[in-house]
Design an enzyme around this catalytic site. Structure first.
Site, PDB file in Angstrom:
ATOM      1  CD  GLU A 251      -3.018  -0.989   0.357  1.00 50.37           C
ATOM      2  OE1 GLU A 251      -3.210   0.249  -0.115  1.00 50.37           O
ATOM      3  OE2 GLU A 251      -3.617  -1.812   0.056  1.00 50.37           O
ATOM      4  CB  CYS A 285      -2.108   6.978   1.540  1.00 47.32           C
ATOM      5  SG  CYS A 285      -3.614   5.999   2.107  1.00 47.32           S
TER       6      CYS A 285
HETATM    7  P1  NAD Z   1       8.299   4.917   4.535  1.00 47.72           P
HETATM    8  O1  NAD Z   1       8.348   4.088   3.281  1.00 47.72           O
HETATM    9  O2  NAD Z   1       9.588   5.607   4.998  1.00 47.72           O
HETATM   10  O3  NAD Z   1       8.207   3.733   6.024  1.00 47.72           O
HETATM   11  C1  NAD Z   1       7.333   3.013   6.258  1.00 47.72           C
HETATM   12  C2  NAD Z   1       7.838   1.722   7.112  1.00 47.72           C
HETATM   13  O4  NAD Z   1       8.888   1.214   6.537  1.00 47.72           O
HETATM   14  C3  NAD Z   1       8.074   2.382   8.384  1.00 47.72           C
HETATM   15  O5  NAD Z   1       7.932   1.650   9.314  1.00 47.72           O
HETATM   16  C4  NAD Z   1       9.660   2.214   8.211  1.00 47.72           C
HETATM   17  O6  NAD Z   1      10.524   1.963   9.565  1.00 47.72           O
HETATM   18  C5  NAD Z   1      10.051   1.113   7.682  1.00 47.72           C
HETATM   19  N1  NAD Z   1      11.114   0.994   6.811  1.00 47.72           N
HETATM   20  C6  NAD Z   1      12.043   1.696   6.318  1.00 47.72           C
HETATM   21  N2  NAD Z   1      13.390   1.078   5.724  1.00 47.72           N
HETATM   22  C7  NAD Z   1      12.814  -0.288   5.759  1.00 47.72           C
HETATM   23  C8  NAD Z   1      13.385  -1.308   5.358  1.00 47.72           C
HETATM   24  N3  NAD Z   1      14.638  -1.431   4.806  1.00 47.72           N
HETATM   25  N4  NAD Z   1      12.761  -2.394   5.139  1.00 47.72           N
HETATM   26  C9  NAD Z   1      11.628  -2.640   5.684  1.00 47.72           C
HETATM   27  N5  NAD Z   1      10.755  -1.330   6.290  1.00 47.72           N
HETATM   28  C10 NAD Z   1      11.522  -0.168   6.438  1.00 47.72           C
HETATM   29  O7  NAD Z   1       7.119   5.662   4.786  1.00 47.72           O
HETATM   30  P2  NAD Z   1       6.417   6.741   5.566  1.00 47.72           P
HETATM   31  O8  NAD Z   1       6.966   7.800   5.408  1.00 47.72           O
HETATM   32  O9  NAD Z   1       6.302   6.109   6.943  1.00 47.72           O
HETATM   33  O10 NAD Z   1       4.948   6.739   5.074  1.00 47.72           O
HETATM   34  C11 NAD Z   1       4.580   7.770   4.033  1.00 47.72           C
HETATM   35  C12 NAD Z   1       4.263   6.962   2.722  1.00 47.72           C
HETATM   36  O11 NAD Z   1       3.386   5.903   3.186  1.00 47.72           O
HETATM   37  C13 NAD Z   1       3.568   7.974   1.755  1.00 47.72           C
HETATM   38  O12 NAD Z   1       3.840   7.768   0.435  1.00 47.72           O
HETATM   39  C14 NAD Z   1       2.183   7.728   2.050  1.00 47.72           C
HETATM   40  O13 NAD Z   1       1.374   8.076   0.858  1.00 47.72           O
HETATM   41  C15 NAD Z   1       2.333   6.167   2.216  1.00 47.72           C
HETATM   42  N6  NAD Z   1       1.077   5.554   2.876  1.00 47.72           N
HETATM   43  C16 NAD Z   1       0.229   4.795   2.099  1.00 47.72           C
HETATM   44  C17 NAD Z   1      -1.057   4.040   2.440  1.00 47.72           C
HETATM   45  C18 NAD Z   1      -1.873   3.351   1.629  1.00 47.72           C
HETATM   46  O14 NAD Z   1      -2.618   2.496   2.335  1.00 47.72           O
HETATM   47  N7  NAD Z   1      -1.654   3.404   0.491  1.00 47.72           N
HETATM   48  C19 NAD Z   1      -1.342   4.484   3.698  1.00 47.72           C
HETATM   49  C20 NAD Z   1      -0.425   5.409   4.647  1.00 47.72           C
HETATM   50  C21 NAD Z   1       0.809   5.814   4.066  1.00 47.72           C
END
Ligand code: NAD
Length: 486
Positions: A251, A285
């Protein structure tokens, strides 16, 4: 300024239903008041990630054999726990993430409903499909997959977690959750209460950043990764998953267009649209991220829009009367500030609105005013990228064909909305949009939609779906059994 250490909360890892301490803790500060240390969060080592996965793997043996009724009853109790715990969690969630109290309350209520919906849908979904002819009998059965890794972002941690946990558990899987370091304490408190009613190991929680994420997504005993976050991390996860051929479900971000048709009722739509843009200070999102308005009604529309946006009262989520909180983190705050600057440098008019509630503490948090870009050029960066914050471009268009082309011109395709007083016309436009979801005359789903619409996006907005029976399908393997009668 020296941090004030009042009601500092310590959050540990949760493995086998036990609080597990570590040698390293992350300090969490209030994004609306940097002087407030909210809590300390245990950072898992690779060894502890392995312990959590092993615990979930051991628990899977028995949990996967429990009958659906047992799993459903436990999940319904877990939903009731969420409802009961909400009053104790919302303030902590506000202090760690900057989200408003009423938003957090609604979030936990919705998360409880997500659990109930999954239980209800699973009753039919998990039934085997049987077909028979004279020669043979066939049964297509749905089996749990194994240990699921659920990795989520910070913007709506309880909803995002329950969208993974509920379908995973009701289908007989066990789970290891990794919340975002930017909003992990409230969700961990809730998960601990919920986990206590399940056998140890069914729900585990580890904390940390990329290193912990890598340890989880490369672990050989993880069978599937369900991830909510950004596309950059999704790319890493996909590579990590390839090592042991794990399934992934993503997502990711959106750049949702709102298309106003010339017969839309502006008075009715403005408050709904403004909520769809600026709820969570624009940090969700499927927020409306660009608005397209017919040029013949642009001025009337724009003036009414800014009147509504001007009503926001910006300040700390725990202060009385505040309707608009800070950005969750420094990166997000700086990105939006820079994006506004670049938009201005490109010649666009950016109008900042809203009321600053406490000018004395403004610089003590990641505060931004809601901003609107007038007559935004459709090729501007602020139109073509996901801003994930409180600046909204308003673009004018001439024909329906033009606006559909502009709406589809990005690599993202999560949500979208069409606003019109003519259902058939709106539906015809909706059907031409490259998106996972289109809302007509709202910027989100109804209760019926929440239960039945598969949530997710096309193109770089994701892989697979959450919610509905399609979402349940992400958490099963199919097993075909064929009996030959002769
Ligand atoms: P992010 O991708 O930076 O982080 C998401 C998660 O991934 C966090 O828990 C982070 O610690 C973890 N992470 C970081 N590096 C990793 C790795 N190497 N391996 C596994 N996990 C790792 O995103 P964010 O800043 O938390 O969220 C913002 C983004 O999320 C925006 O683009 C937003 O649109 C999207 N989002 C999408 C939805 C949806 O349902 N489509 C919902 C909410 C947010």
């Amino acid at each position: 300024m020296k941090p004030i250490r009042t009601s500092v909360i310590k959050t540990e890892l949760l493995i086998d239903n036990l609080d597990i301490a570590t040698s390293q803790y992350l300090d969490v500060y209030d994004p609306g008041n940097f002087s407030q240390l909210v809590g300390m969060v245990a950072q898992a080592t690779t060894f502890q990630v392995d312990q959590a996965v092993s615990s979930a793997h051991a628990a899977f043996k028995e949990w996967s054999k429990t009958d659906l009724l047992t799993r459903s009853e436990l999940l319904l109790k877990a939903a009731a726990i969420l409802d009961a715990e909400a009053p104790h969690a919302i303030e902590l969630m506000a202090r760690e993430s900057g989200m408003l109290l009423n938003i957090n309350k609604a979030e936990i209520g919705m998360a409880a409903n997500i659990i109930r919906d999954n239980v209800e849908l699973a009753a039919e979904f998990l039934q085997p499909k049987k077909v028979e002819d004279d020669a043979s009998w066939v049964s297509i059965e749905k089996r749990p997959i194994g240990v699921i890794a659920g990795i989520v972002s910070w913007n709506a941690p309880v909803i995002l977690t329950m969208r993974k946990l509920a379908p995973a558990l009701v289908c007989g899987n066990t789970i290891v959750i990794k919340p975002s370091p930017l909003a992990c304490m409230g969700i961990s408190m809730l998960l601990k209460k919920m986990a206590a009613i399940f056998p140890p190991g069914v729900i585990n929680v580890v904390h940390g950043g990329a290193e912990v994420g890598d340890a989880l997504t490369t672990h050989p005993l993880i069978r599937k990764i369900s991830f909510t976050g950004g596309a950059k991390v999704a790319e890493v996860i996909m590579k990590n998953a390839a090592g042991s051929i794990k399934d992934v479900q993503f997502e990711l971000g959106g750049n949702d267009p709102a298309i106003i048709l010339d017969d839309a009722n502006i008075e009715d739509l403005i408050p709904k649209l403004v909520g769809g843009v600026f709820r969570r200070s624009g940090q969700f999102c499927f927020a409306v991220k660009r608005i397209y308005v017919p040029e013949n009604i642009y001025d009337i529309f724009f003036n009414r829009l800014i009147q509504e946006v001007a009503k926001f009262k910006v300040g700390h989520p725990l202060s009385a009367g505040v309707t608009f909180g800070p950005m969750n983190n420094r990166l997000q705050y700086q990105f939006i500030k820079d994006l506004i600057e670049r938009t201005r440098q490109a010649g666009a008019e950016v109008i900042e609105l809203g009321e600053i509630m406490d000018p004395a503490t403004w610089a003590q948090g990641y505060y931004l005013l809601p901003a609107v870009v007038k007559h935004a050029n459709p090729e501007l960066e602020v139109v073509l990228t996901e801003q994930f914050g409180p600046v909204i471009p308003v673009v004018s268009y001439r024909t329906e064909a033009d606006v559909i082309r502009m709406a589809n011109q990005t690599e993202l395709g999560l949500g979208s909305s069409v606003w019109s007083s003519n259902f058939d016309r709106a539906l015809a436009v909706a059907r031409q949009l490259e998106a996972g979801m289109t809302f007509i005359n709202q910027a989100g789903t109804s209760r019926l939609g929440q239960k039945n619409i598969p949530f997710g996006g096309v193109k770089r907005s994701g892989i697979g779906r959450e919610s509905s029976e399609i979402g349940l399908g992400e958490y099963v393997e199919y097993h075909g059994i064929n009996y030959h009668k002769m």
